[in-house]
Design a protein around this motif. Structure first.
Motif, mmCIF file in Angstrom:
data_model
loop_
_atom_site.group_PDB
_atom_site.id
_atom_site.type_symbol
_atom_site.label_atom_id
_atom_site.label_comp_id
_atom_site.label_asym_id
_atom_site.label_seq_id
_atom_site.Cartn_x
_atom_site.Cartn_y
_atom_site.Cartn_z
ATOM 1 N N ASP A 160 0.818 -1.216 0.000
ATOM 2 C CA ASP A 160 0.000 0.000 0.000
ATOM 3 C C ASP A 160 0.849 1.262 0.000
ATOM 4 O OD1 ASP A 160 -2.827 0.916 0.087
ATOM 5 O OD2 ASP A 160 -2.129 1.945 1.902
ATOM 6 N N ARG A 161 2.077 1.158 0.483
ATOM 7 C CA ARG A 161 2.956 2.327 0.466
ATOM 8 C C ARG A 161 3.203 2.821 -0.963
ATOM 9 N NH1 ARG A 161 4.995 -1.045 4.426
ATOM 10 N NH2 ARG A 161 5.525 -0.104 6.454
ATOM 11 N N GLY A 162 3.113 1.923 -1.928
ATOM 12 C CA GLY A 162 3.375 2.271 -3.322
ATOM 13 C C GLY A 162 2.152 2.670 -4.112
ATOM 14 N N ARG A 163 0.997 2.732 -3.478
ATOM 15 C CA ARG A 163 -0.238 3.068 -4.210
ATOM 16 C C ARG A 163 -0.158 4.506 -4.736
ATOM 17 N NH1 ARG A 163 -5.334 4.431 -1.888
ATOM 18 N NH2 ARG A 163 -4.518 3.841 0.155
ATOM 19 N N PRO A 164 -0.332 4.691 -6.047
ATOM 20 C CA PRO A 164 -0.105 6.014 -6.648
ATOM 21 C C PRO A 164 -1.362 6.866 -6.731
ATOM 22 C CG PRO A 164 -0.413 4.408 -8.373
ATOM 23 C CD PRO A 164 -0.548 3.651 -7.061
ATOM 24 N N LEU A 165 -1.166 8.090 -7.189
ATOM 25 C CA LEU A 165 -2.281 8.999 -7.441
ATOM 26 C C LEU A 165 -2.999 8.625 -8.720
ATOM 27 C CD1 LEU A 165 -0.761 12.529 -6.654
ATOM 28 C CD2 LEU A 165 -2.030 11.011 -5.112
ATOM 29 N N LEU A 166 -4.283 8.936 -8.764
ATOM 30 C CA LEU A 166 -5.034 8.887 -10.013
ATOM 31 C C LEU A 166 -4.661 10.100 -10.866
ATOM 32 C CD1 LEU A 166 -8.558 8.014 -8.563
ATOM 33 C CD2 LEU A 166 -7.066 6.470 -9.859
ATOM 34 N N VAL A 167 -5.101 10.114 -12.104
ATOM 35 C CA VAL A 167 -4.876 11.285 -12.955
ATOM 36 C C VAL A 167 -5.494 12.525 -12.304
ATOM 37 C CG1 VAL A 167 -5.410 12.338 -15.181
ATOM 38 C CG2 VAL A 167 -4.694 9.937 -15.066
ATOM 39 N N LEU A 168 -6.681 12.362 -11.701
ATOM 40 C CA LEU A 168 -7.304 13.469 -10.976
ATOM 41 C C LEU A 168 -6.386 13.953 -9.862
ATOM 42 C CD1 LEU A 168 -9.569 15.350 -10.064
ATOM 43 C CD2 LEU A 168 -10.592 13.416 -8.833
ATOM 44 N N GLY A 169 -5.791 13.023 -9.130
ATOM 45 C CA GLY A 169 -4.878 13.394 -8.056
ATOM 46 C C GLY A 169 -3.652 14.125 -8.572
ATOM 47 N N GLU A 170 -3.148 13.718 -9.726
ATOM 48 C CA GLU A 170 -2.002 14.402 -10.315
ATOM 49 C C GLU A 170 -2.358 15.844 -10.667
ATOM 50 O OE1 GLU A 170 -0.962 11.941 -13.583
ATOM 51 O OE2 GLU A 170 0.081 10.440 -12.354
ATOM 52 N N ARG A 171 -3.568 16.041 -11.174
ATOM 53 C CA ARG A 171 -4.004 17.413 -11.473
ATOM 54 C C ARG A 171 -4.140 18.227 -10.191
ATOM 55 N NH1 ARG A 171 -7.616 14.903 -15.376
ATOM 56 N NH2 ARG A 171 -9.356 15.146 -13.899
ATOM 57 N N GLN A 172 -4.677 17.602 -9.137
ATOM 58 C CA GLN A 172 -4.777 18.304 -7.853
ATOM 59 C C GLN A 172 -3.393 18.707 -7.349
ATOM 60 O OE1 GLN A 172 -6.876 15.219 -5.696
ATOM 61 N NE2 GLN A 172 -8.812 16.353 -5.761
ATOM 62 N N ALA A 173 -2.424 17.804 -7.477
ATOM 63 C CA ALA A 173 -1.064 18.090 -7.018
ATOM 64 C C ALA A 173 -0.484 19.300 -7.755
ATOM 65 C CB ALA A 173 -0.173 16.866 -7.214
ATOM 66 N N GLU A 174 -0.752 19.399 -9.054
ATOM 67 C CA GLU A 174 -0.273 20.555 -9.825
ATOM 68 C C GLU A 174 -0.953 21.838 -9.343
ATOM 69 O OE1 GLU A 174 2.122 20.756 -11.932
ATOM 70 O OE2 GLU A 174 2.556 18.629 -12.307
ATOM 71 N N ARG A 175 -2.240 21.737 -9.019
ATOM 72 C CA ARG A 175 -2.964 22.935 -8.580
ATOM 73 C C ARG A 175 -2.547 23.385 -7.187
ATOM 74 N NH1 ARG A 175 -7.450 20.573 -11.596
ATOM 75 N NH2 ARG A 175 -8.221 19.516 -9.747
ATOM 76 N N LEU A 176 -1.906 22.494 -6.453
ATOM 77 C CA LEU A 176 -1.424 22.872 -5.127
ATOM 78 C C LEU A 176 -0.235 23.823 -5.183
ATOM 79 C CD1 LEU A 176 -1.614 19.438 -3.281
ATOM 80 C CD2 LEU A 176 -2.823 21.514 -2.593
ATOM 81 N N VAL A 177 0.470 23.835 -6.291
ATOM 82 C CA VAL A 177 1.720 24.611 -6.372
ATOM 83 C C VAL A 177 1.505 26.090 -6.048
ATOM 84 C CG1 VAL A 177 3.600 25.348 -7.876
ATOM 85 C CG2 VAL A 177 2.820 22.977 -7.945
ATOM 86 N N PRO A 178 0.586 26.802 -6.717
ATOM 87 C CA PRO A 178 0.430 28.227 -6.379
ATOM 88 C C PRO A 178 -0.144 28.464 -4.990
ATOM 89 C CG PRO A 178 -1.230 27.533 -7.978
ATOM 90 C CD PRO A 178 -0.258 26.414 -7.870
ATOM 91 N N LEU A 179 -0.898 27.503 -4.458
ATOM 92 C CA LEU A 179 -1.424 27.677 -3.101
ATOM 93 C C LEU A 179 -0.307 27.643 -2.076
ATOM 94 C CD1 LEU A 179 -3.987 26.676 -4.767
ATOM 95 C CD2 LEU A 179 -4.856 25.849 -2.573
ATOM 96 N N LEU A 180 0.574 26.658 -2.193
ATOM 97 C CA LEU A 180 1.700 26.565 -1.262
ATOM 98 C C LEU A 180 2.638 27.757 -1.434
ATOM 99 C CD1 LEU A 180 2.457 22.748 -1.547
ATOM 100 C CD2 LEU A 180 1.253 23.914 0.305
ATOM 101 N N ALA A 181 2.835 28.183 -2.679
ATOM 102 C CA ALA A 181 3.702 29.333 -2.935
ATOM 103 C C ALA A 181 3.142 30.604 -2.317
ATOM 104 C CB ALA A 181 3.890 29.508 -4.442
ATOM 105 N N ALA A 182 1.807 30.725 -2.269
ATOM 106 C CA ALA A 182 1.187 31.925 -1.711
ATOM 107 C C ALA A 182 1.542 32.117 -0.239
ATOM 108 C CB ALA A 182 -0.331 31.857 -1.877
ATOM 109 N N TYR A 183 1.817 31.013 0.455
ATOM 110 C CA TYR A 183 2.197 31.101 1.870
ATOM 111 C C TYR A 183 3.707 31.044 2.060
ATOM 112 C CZ TYR A 183 -2.751 30.550 2.673
ATOM 113 O OH TYR A 183 -4.104 30.754 2.667
ATOM 114 N N GLY A 184 4.447 31.079 0.967
ATOM 115 C CA GLY A 184 5.900 31.124 1.050
ATOM 116 C C GLY A 184 6.534 29.865 1.585
ATOM 117 N N VAL A 185 5.923 28.706 1.357
ATOM 118 C CA VAL A 185 6.440 27.448 1.902
ATOM 119 C C VAL A 185 7.844 27.171 1.362
ATOM 120 C CG1 VAL A 185 6.150 24.932 1.815
ATOM 121 C CG2 VAL A 185 4.197 26.413 2.359
#
Length: 288
Positions: A160-185
């Motif tokens: 289960d440690r190797g269970r990957p993201l779905l394509v939807l999850g990959e898109r969510q991960a990309e959309r997280l980039v500007p959110l995390l950047a907005a808080y200066g992470v």
């Protein structure tokens, strides 16, 4: 025939502070008004990303978001406008003396907060300023993140440690980039499980920050003492951070941060605003 529904115009802005209780104001020649840097959300843009982008476009300064403030609501020609606001601090140089006036913004100033209350044109901005002054002290964000949408357990036959993201999850991960950047992470801490690593990888790839894998954040290895150790390390640091983990581990993580346990959706962030090792505010955002 019924009248069309009034349009809700969405915008975002930041009340930016610098030491000395000074606040950043802009002048718009079209309206001959003084206000905070703000602007409309682009299509599909998250409000946090819009707030940071608008400050950069209107003042030339890069900021990271702090504590959220109350929303503004007021009528406009198109219907009603909602403006989402945060406090903020400049990342890097905060000098605006070299700002070049243009047709949209012809003056940018750092103004003492008490003088800003007099200079601001609109009453709703004075209300926002009064709230912002109460939260002006600098904080840093610690983002607790549940991994993006992964393959179902029942459809995965491997570890289960190797269970990957779905394509939807990959898109969510990309959309997280500007959110995390907005808080200066600048610090990225994650469970080593594939679905967590894949969730933060786009941000790591975009920014170049290191990815720290912590076994205590995985479903298989999480124990209260280990989770508390990871959280204590993050709190003792002074960098804005993201901690990516799993739904079953979230209660232990939040307990270690000393905040109420909340159920997060996949790719949802709980942003904790920390000052001197203590959580002084929070907000939630979805990557969708």
């Amino acid at each position: 025939m019924p009248a069309p529904a009034a349009k809700d115009v969405l915008a975002a802005g930041v009340v930016v502070f610098r030491p000395g209780r000074r606040v950043l104001l802009v002048h718009r020649p079209k309206y001959d008004d003084w206000s905070f840097p703000k602007g409309k959300l682009d299509s599909g843009e998250h409000r946090t990303a819009a707030a940071v982008r608008e400050v950069a476009e209107e003042t030339g300064l890069h900021v990271r978001l702090g504590v959220p403030l109350g929303n503004q609501h007021y009528p406009v020609v198109a219907g009603r406008k909602t403006v989402f606001y945060w406090t903020g601090r400049v990342v890097g140089d905060d000098d605006v003396t070299g700002y070049r006036p243009n047709a949209e913004i012809d003056d940018v100033r750092w103004v003492p907060a008490d003088e800003a209350a007099e200079l601001l044109t609109y009453d709703h901005d004075r209300v926002t300023l009064a709230e912002a002054v109460r939260h002006r002290r600098a904080t840093r964000a610690v983002v607790v993140l549940r991994h993006a949408k992964a393959r179902a357990r029942r459809s995965w036959r491997g570890d289960d440690r190797g269970r990957p993201l779905l394509v939807l999850g990959e898109r969510q991960a990309e959309r997280l980039v500007p959110l995390l950047a907005a808080y200066g992470v600048t610090r990225v801490v994650s469970s080593p499980s594939t679905r967590c690593v894949q969730t933060v990888e786009p941000y790591v790839r975009t920014t170049g920050w290191d990815l720290e894998r912590r076994a205590w954040l995985s479903e298989e290895d999480a124990v209260p003492a280990g989770v508390a150790e990871v959280v204590a390390d993050v709190l003792d640091d002074d960098r804005p951070a993201v901690v990516c983990t799993h739904r079953p581990v979230l209660p232990e993580v939040l307990e270690a941060f000393g905040v109420r346990a909340e159920a997060l959706e996949t790719a949802e962030l709980l942003v904790l605003h920390v000052r001197k090792g203590r959580v002084v505010g929070s907000e939630r955002h979805l990557a969708d």
